[in-house]
Write a protein that holds these residues in place. Structure first.
Motif, PDB file in Angstrom:
ATOM      1  N   ILE A  71      27.688  66.133  36.411  1.00 40.10           N
ATOM      2  CA  ILE A  71      28.899  66.800  36.898  1.00 40.10           C
ATOM      3  C   ILE A  71      29.150  68.108  36.141  1.00 40.10           C
ATOM      4  N   LEU A  72      28.981  68.047  34.816  1.00 37.15           N
ATOM      5  CA  LEU A  72      29.176  69.265  34.027  1.00 37.15           C
ATOM      6  C   LEU A  72      28.123  70.318  34.366  1.00 37.15           C
ATOM      7  N   TYR A  73      26.905  69.894  34.653  1.00 37.73           N
ATOM      8  CA  TYR A  73      25.847  70.857  34.984  1.00 37.73           C
ATOM      9  C   TYR A  73      26.152  71.566  36.304  1.00 37.73           C
ATOM     10  N   VAL A  74      26.837  70.863  37.218  1.00 34.23           N
ATOM     11  CA  VAL A  74      27.171  71.470  38.511  1.00 34.23           C
ATOM     12  C   VAL A  74      28.369  72.422  38.387  1.00 34.23           C
ATOM     13  N   PHE A  75      29.400  71.988  37.674  1.00 28.44           N
ATOM     14  CA  PHE A  75      30.642  72.767  37.632  1.00 28.44           C
ATOM     15  C   PHE A  75      30.714  73.712  36.432  1.00 28.44           C
ATOM     16  N   SER A  76      30.002  73.419  35.369  1.00 26.79           N
ATOM     17  CA  SER A  76      30.042  74.287  34.191  1.00 26.79           C
ATOM     18  C   SER A  76      28.658  74.327  33.542  1.00 26.79           C
TER      19      SER A  76
END
Length: 322
Positions: free
Chosen positions: A278-283
């Motif tokens: 999730i972090l790789y996608v959004f940040s």
């Protein structure tokens, strides 16, 4: 990059040399096989009448003679072949080992090209090499679970056939024709082994080796004791079927009581990779140091190792033998 090119060149040369050696050894292997068969035929009159003969099976670990000879020297390769057969997979141990090596090399090279870090590449190589074996173990476990589910029904069928006056061996053939797979295939092998001359005791012992389950060992022990000491086989089988069904009831109760622990294990195993994704996608800039910084590589490898250790610890806690 030079090390990667050198590794690829080494693999290509090694595979080419192995292929040439296999082609050269193919002809000599066939000649040796024909010679051995002729020697066996010539020695047939010298064989004692009461000498026990083993059934011939296709036990090649690889279709490549040189590779097959090399694998036969290792007990681990034979054990892998047994696991593949128990999983119901028509795959030779040699092909399976080659598949593991290719998966490991592919994942390792991809990780090195993406992260430019040798430690990540080696970690990906090791993990990917064990993925095919994990899949085979999963297939083996599911096949054994289905076998256990159908086994009481097979014992009931055997008891009814014996009570109706059929011979024990005839009842085995009835089970192989009426019960679903995988139980039908295993009892078919049991029936064919004794049909072609193998003693019933040895055929039953082979069944326990192919299906190393507690219920199967109970069944084989009960049948062998009845054949040696006598008794009502139908009654013995009815009691055994009742005991196995009671074990299933207890196992289901254990699953209910350990459901919270299994759910906790799934959550703890799925949460870290889900958060990272999730972090790789959004940040992406927040997660990039984990893949491109040396300290991030150490943390990533350590987290995977700790996750694996935690998985086995929780699995050991919630696994209760019945």
């Amino acid at each position: 990059m030079p090390a990667l090119i050198a590794l690829l060149v080494f693999l290509v040369v090694a595979l080419a040399a192995f292929a040439v050696g296999s082609l050269l050894d193919q002809r000599s292997a066939r000649a040796r096989l024909i010679k051995d068969r002729l020697a066996t035929v010539q020695k047939a009159p010298e064989r004692e009448p009461d000498e026990e003969l083993a059934l011939l099976r296709d036990e090649q670990l690889s279709k490549i003679p040189a590779f097959d000879t090399l694998l036969r020297r290792s007990a681990r390769a034979s054990a892998i072949q047994d696991v593949l057969l128990q999983a119901g997979m028509k795959l030779r141990a040699g092909n399976f080992l080659v598949l593991c090596v290719l998966c490991g090399l592919g994942a390792g090279i991809a990780a090195v090209l993406y992260t430019h870090n040798a430690a990540i590449g080696w970690a990906a190589l090791v993990i990917a090499s064990f993925l095919p074996y994990s899949f085979v173990s999963y297939r083996r476990q599911k096949r054994f679970e289905k076998f256990e589910e159908l086994f009481p029904e097979a014992i009931d069928t055997l008891a009814r056939a014996v009570r109706a006056g059929h011979a024990f061996t005839t009842a085995l053939e009835m089970i192989s024709a009426e019960i679903a797979d995988p139980l039908s295939s295993e009892f078919r092998k049991l029936y064919e082994e004794q049909k072609f001359g193998m003693p019933v005791r040895d055929a039953l012992m082979n069944l326990t080796q192919r299906v190393p389950l507690v219920d199967v060992k109970f069944f084989v022990t009960a049948v062998m004791l009845q054949r040696e000491t006598g008794g009502n086989l139908a009654e013995i089988l009815d009691n055994l079927s009742y005991v196995i069904r009671e074990r299933f009831k207890i196992q289901r109760q254990v699953k209910v009581h350990t459901a919270q622990g299994r759910l906790t294990m799934l959550l703890l195993m799925a949460m870290p990779p889900t958060v990272v994704a999730i972090l790789y996608v959004f940040s992406p800039e927040f997660v990039h140091p984990l893949f491109y910084d040396p300290i991030g590589h150490v943390l990533l490898v350590s987290s995977i190792a700790l996750q694996t250790i935690g998985y086995f610890v929780i699995r050991k806690i919630i696994k209760i033998q019945v």
